[in-house]
Design an enzyme around this catalytic site. Structure first.
Site, PDB file in Angstrom:
ATOM      1  N   ARG A   4       0.856  -1.183   0.000  1.00  0.00           N
ATOM      2  CA  ARG A   4       0.000   0.000   0.000  1.00  0.00           C
ATOM      3  C   ARG A   4       0.894   1.235   0.000  1.00  0.00           C
ATOM      4  NH1 ARG A   4      -3.412  -2.881  -1.430  1.00  0.00           N
ATOM      5  NH2 ARG A   4      -5.453  -3.333  -0.500  1.00  0.00           N
ATOM      6  N   GLU A  12      -3.620   7.508  -4.353  1.00  0.00           N
ATOM      7  CA  GLU A  12      -4.157   6.915  -5.592  1.00  0.00           C
ATOM      8  C   GLU A  12      -5.540   7.489  -5.921  1.00  0.00           C
ATOM      9  OE1 GLU A  12      -4.395   2.623  -5.418  1.00  0.00           O
ATOM     10  OE2 GLU A  12      -2.343   2.492  -4.693  1.00  0.00           O
ATOM     11  N   HIS A  43      -1.590   0.139  -9.774  1.00  0.00           N
ATOM     12  CA  HIS A  43      -2.189  -0.827  -8.828  1.00  0.00           C
ATOM     13  C   HIS A  43      -2.793  -2.032  -9.578  1.00  0.00           C
ATOM     14  CE1 HIS A  43      -3.970  -1.133  -4.526  1.00  0.00           C
ATOM     15  NE2 HIS A  43      -3.771  -2.339  -5.041  1.00  0.00           N
TER      16      HIS A  43
HETATM   17  C1  8YV Z   1      -6.978  -5.309  -5.639  1.00  0.00           C
HETATM   18  C2  8YV Z   1      -5.221  -5.354  -3.728  1.00  0.00           C
HETATM   19  O1  8YV Z   1      -6.790  -4.964  -6.957  1.00  0.00           O
HETATM   20  O2  8YV Z   1      -5.852  -7.440  -2.876  1.00  0.00           O
HETATM   21  C3  8YV Z   1      -5.439  -6.324  -2.622  1.00  0.00           C
HETATM   22  O3  8YV Z   1      -5.179  -5.959  -1.476  1.00  0.00           O
HETATM   23  O4  8YV Z   1      -4.672  -4.347  -3.525  1.00  0.00           O
HETATM   24  C4  8YV Z   1      -5.633  -5.688  -5.131  1.00  0.00           C
HETATM   25  O5  8YV Z   1      -5.508  -7.038  -5.360  1.00  0.00           O
HETATM   26  C5  8YV Z   1      -7.772  -4.275  -4.963  1.00  0.00           C
HETATM   27  O6  8YV Z   1      -7.949  -4.522  -3.626  1.00  0.00           O
HETATM   28  C6  8YV Z   1      -9.096  -4.081  -5.680  1.00  0.00           C
HETATM   29  O7  8YV Z   1     -10.121  -3.658  -4.846  1.00  0.00           O
END
Ligand code: 8YV
Length: 338
Positions: free
Chosen positions: A241, A270, A288
């Site tokens: 993150r 983001e 992302h």
């Molecule tokens: C997703 C992510 O694209 O799984 C996670 O934590 O960051 C990604 O795989 C994202 O959460 C989409 O909502």
């Protein structure tokens, strides 16, 4: 009179053939186009909803659920769930779920791809070529760093971190890791990874990958002081993150040669990206997409749909969603990725 069917909100366009399974049980309100929902829009959408299927574009916390008396379940698409205030949801008896496991290998693949791109300057070299700056073959042009035989550092040794460690064996890398708790010896052996403290990880890694969950405790854990411990020849890859890294400090280190290069799939604001990062050539920037293979994104939607159906008391697993998020302190997992 027949009971009205529960109503669910699907916050983003997903895969219609999978989302169709919701229609068997619920009235579905499907958002037709990709949209950034602000708090008021989420609150409005949840007002009449019994359940919701959300992505990291939707923050769901106390304010968003305050006017949603019927809400019983929130299924998050993603293993990381820092977009949810799980404590606030649980306090209201709302079930929260995420999508672990189905994205582990795809995300580990992408972490490796980004690390290689940073080390071997792949996107920088492509920009050089596309801009017409490749005027003749240059023996000493665009030289990068090797992955094979180097030291890989992994911060956050959950499922994805372990997937990256397993891949590193094929590149003959020495694997060091740091995690809030040390892994059992058999898992360390399977990953061929050695536990070191935070400072040693930063000092010794040739290539450092961040895969730890985001929480108040990991906010800006990679700050100027941590970056200063790294070797000037090292690379840093973040697939966790954005808020884990102090982006201003990172841009400064990259601009002044205190770090060779970085690769970032996630950003603190983001979809905005710090202009200081955009101006640098020695950073690979992707929007992302670490879990973004077609098969995996479909598997994530399928799991989230299963979770929502079960959490709302329907289907074969009624009342037992496959991957609920446990109340804080009741399991080892925390909000970010892993
Ligand atoms: C997703 C992510 O694209 O799984 C996670 O934590 O960051 C990604 O795989 C994202 O959460 C989409 O909502």
């Amino acid at each position: 009179m027949a009971e009205p069917r529960p109503r669910v909100w699907v916050a983003q366009p997903l895969f219609d053939d999978i989302v169709a399974r919701l229609h068997a049980h619920f009235d579905v309100v499907q958002v037709p186009a990709v949209v950034e929902h602000d708090a008021a829009a989420v609150a409005d959408a949840l007002r009449e909803a019994d359940g919701a299927l959300v992505t990291l574009n939707e923050r769901v916390g106390e304010a968003e659920i305050a006017g949603a008396p019927r809400l019983r379940a929130v299924a998050n698409l993603g293993v990381g769930y820092n977009n949810l205030d799980v404590a606030a949801l649980h306090a209201r008896g709302i079930v929260a779920t995420n999508t672990p496991d189905v994205l582990t290998e795809t995300t580990a693949d992408f972490g490796f791809a980004l690390m290689m791109a940073a080390a071997r300057r792949v996107t920088e070299a492509e920009r050089h070529l596309r801009a017409g700056r490749w005027q003749g073959w240059n023996f000493k042009g665009l030289l990068g760093a090797d992955l094979h035989g180097s030291t890989l550092g992994i911060l956050g040794m959950g499922r994805i971190g372990q997937g990256i460690a397993r891949r590193a064996a094929g590149f003959d890398m020495r694997v060091l890791y740091h995690n809030r708790s040390r892994l059992p010896a058999d898992v360390e052996r399977a990953c061929n990874a050695r536990y070191v403290d935070f400072d040693a990880l930063f000092a010794q890694a040739d290539h450092l990958v961040l895969v730890l969950p985001y929480s108040a405790a990991s906010h800006h854990i990679v700050d100027a002081a941590a970056l200063a411990r790294m070797q000037p020849t090292a690379t840093l890859t973040n697939i966790a993150r954005g808020g884990i890294v102090d982006e201003a400090a990172l841009a400064d280190a990259l601009a002044h040669g205190r770090l060779a290069s970085a690769a970032l799939d996630v950003f603190e604001g983001e979809p905005a990206v710090d202009p200081r990062l955009l101006a640098l050539d020695n950073v690979v920037l992707t929007p992302h997409i670490a879990s973004g293979s077609l098969a995996t994104r479909r598997a994530m939607v399928a799991l989230a749909v299963d979770n929502l159906i079960a959490a709302l008391g329907a289907g074969p697993d009624a009342g037992r969603p496959p991957t609920p998020i446990a109340p804080a302190g009741r399991d080892a997992k925390r909000p970010g990725t892993a």
